[in-house]
Design a protein around this motif. Structure first.
Motif, PDB file in Angstrom:
ATOM      1  N   ASP A 166       0.836  -1.192   0.000  1.00 26.28           N
ATOM      2  CA  ASP A 166       0.000   0.000   0.000  1.00 26.28           C
ATOM      3  C   ASP A 166       0.873   1.244   0.000  1.00 26.28           C
ATOM      4  O   ASP A 166       1.653   1.455   0.940  1.00 26.28           O
ATOM      5  N   LYS A 167       0.746   2.064  -1.018  1.00 24.43           N
ATOM      6  CA  LYS A 167       1.537   3.300  -1.128  1.00 24.43           C
ATOM      7  C   LYS A 167       1.226   4.271   0.004  1.00 24.43           C
ATOM      8  O   LYS A 167       2.074   5.054   0.403  1.00 24.43           O
ATOM      9  N   GLU A 168      -0.004   4.216   0.511  1.00 31.94           N
ATOM     10  CA  GLU A 168      -0.420   5.127   1.579  1.00 31.94           C
ATOM     11  C   GLU A 168       0.034   4.658   2.965  1.00 31.94           C
ATOM     12  O   GLU A 168      -0.128   5.378   3.938  1.00 31.94           O
ATOM     13  N   GLY A 169       0.547   3.443   3.064  1.00 29.52           N
ATOM     14  CA  GLY A 169       1.027   2.931   4.344  1.00 29.52           C
ATOM     15  C   GLY A 169      -0.054   2.424   5.269  1.00 29.52           C
ATOM     16  O   GLY A 169       0.169   2.278   6.466  1.00 29.52           O
ATOM     17  N   ARG A 170      -1.220   2.086   4.722  1.00 31.79           N
ATOM     18  CA  ARG A 170      -2.301   1.557   5.567  1.00 31.79           C
ATOM     19  C   ARG A 170      -1.992   0.113   5.947  1.00 31.79           C
ATOM     20  O   ARG A 170      -1.567  -0.680   5.122  1.00 31.79           O
ATOM     21  N   HIS A 171      -2.208  -0.222   7.215  1.00 26.03           N
ATOM     22  CA  HIS A 171      -1.898  -1.575   7.681  1.00 26.03           C
ATOM     23  C   HIS A 171      -2.981  -2.195   8.544  1.00 26.03           C
ATOM     24  O   HIS A 171      -3.044  -3.396   8.685  1.00 26.03           O
ATOM     25  N   PHE A 172      -3.839  -1.429   9.189  1.00 26.62           N
ATOM     26  CA  PHE A 172      -4.983  -1.917   9.974  1.00 26.62           C
ATOM     27  C   PHE A 172      -4.579  -2.775  11.172  1.00 26.62           C
ATOM     28  O   PHE A 172      -5.334  -3.631  11.611  1.00 26.62           O
ATOM     29  N   LEU A 173      -3.408  -2.552  11.720  1.00 26.97           N
ATOM     30  CA  LEU A 173      -2.920  -3.315  12.868  1.00 26.97           C
ATOM     31  C   LEU A 173      -3.020  -2.479  14.143  1.00 26.97           C
ATOM     32  O   LEU A 173      -2.933  -1.252  14.095  1.00 26.97           O
ATOM     33  N   ASP A 174      -3.159  -3.167  15.261  1.00 30.19           N
ATOM     34  CA  ASP A 174      -3.116  -2.492  16.563  1.00 30.19           C
ATOM     35  C   ASP A 174      -1.649  -2.445  17.005  1.00 30.19           C
ATOM     36  O   ASP A 174      -0.980  -3.486  17.065  1.00 30.19           O
ATOM     37  N   LEU A 175      -1.169  -1.256  17.294  1.00 30.34           N
ATOM     38  CA  LEU A 175       0.240  -1.071  17.659  1.00 30.34           C
ATOM     39  C   LEU A 175       0.372  -0.812  19.149  1.00 30.34           C
ATOM     40  O   LEU A 175      -0.510  -0.224  19.775  1.00 30.34           O
ATOM     41  N   VAL A 176       1.502  -1.251  19.708  1.00 32.99           N
ATOM     42  CA  VAL A 176       1.794  -0.943  21.112  1.00 32.99           C
ATOM     43  C   VAL A 176       2.230   0.523  21.185  1.00 32.99           C
ATOM     44  O   VAL A 176       2.818   1.055  20.247  1.00 32.99           O
ATOM     45  N   VAL A 177       1.922   1.121  22.281  1.00 32.85           N
ATOM     46  CA  VAL A 177       2.316   2.507  22.501  1.00 32.85           C
ATOM     47  C   VAL A 177       3.702   2.508  23.114  1.00 32.85           C
ATOM     48  O   VAL A 177       3.942   1.812  24.117  1.00 32.85           O
ATOM     49  N   GLU A 178       4.632   3.215  22.493  1.00 30.44           N
ATOM     50  CA  GLU A 178       5.991   3.303  23.020  1.00 30.44           C
ATOM     51  C   GLU A 178       5.975   4.057  24.350  1.00 30.44           C
ATOM     52  O   GLU A 178       5.339   5.089  24.467  1.00 30.44           O
TER      53      GLU A 178
END
Length: 113
Positions: A100-112
Motif C-alpha cells: 500500500d503506497k499510503e502505508g495503511r496496515h490496519f494493525l493495533d500497535l503498542v504505545v511506546e
C-alpha cells in the motif's frame, strides 16, 4: 486462550481486502500459535516491518487482540534480511505481506513508553 494464528491471519487478509489493500500470506507458520510478522511494502523500495509485541502487552480477557511493534521505514532488502533471521530462529513464523503506497496496515500497535 488466544485466537489461533491461522484464524487471525485469515481475518486480517479479509480486512485488508475489504479496504482495497492487497495482502497475501508469504509464509504459513504454526496453525495454533505461530508468531506473525507483517511486512508493509510502500511500493517505493521501502517497507515497514510489524513484529509481535511483547507478551506483557496482552490481556487474557481479550484473546482476539494482537498487538504489533512498528519498525522505521527501511529499504526492503534490510527487512528481508530481518525476516530471514526470524525464520532461522523460529521456523513456525507467519509472514504476511501488504502492499500500500499510503502505508495503511490496519494493525493495533503498542504505545511506546
Amino acid at each position: 486462550m488466544r485466537l489461533k494464528s491461522s484464524l487471525w491471519v485469515g481475518a486480517y487478509l479479509r480486512r485488508c481486502q475489504v479496504n482495497g489493500v492487497f495482502a497475501a500470506v508469504r509464509r504459513r507458520g504454526a496453525e495454533e500459535a505461530g508468531a506473525i510478522f507483517v511486512k508493509l511494502a510502500l511500493m517505493d523500495g521501502n517497507a515497514i516491518l510489524f513484529s509481535p509485541a511483547p507478551q506483557t502487552e496482552y490481556d487474557d480477557s481479550r484473546p482476539i487482540e494482537r498487538f504489533f511493534s512498528q519498525s522505521r521505514t527501511t529499504p526492503e532488502p534490510a527487512i528481508e534480511e530481518r525476516l530471514r533471521k526470524e525464520i532461522g530462529f523460529d521456523p513456525d513464523v507467519w509472514i504476511v505481506e501488504v502492499e500500500d503506497k499510503e502505508g495503511r496496515h490496519f494493525l493495533d500497535l503498542v504505545v511506546e513508553r
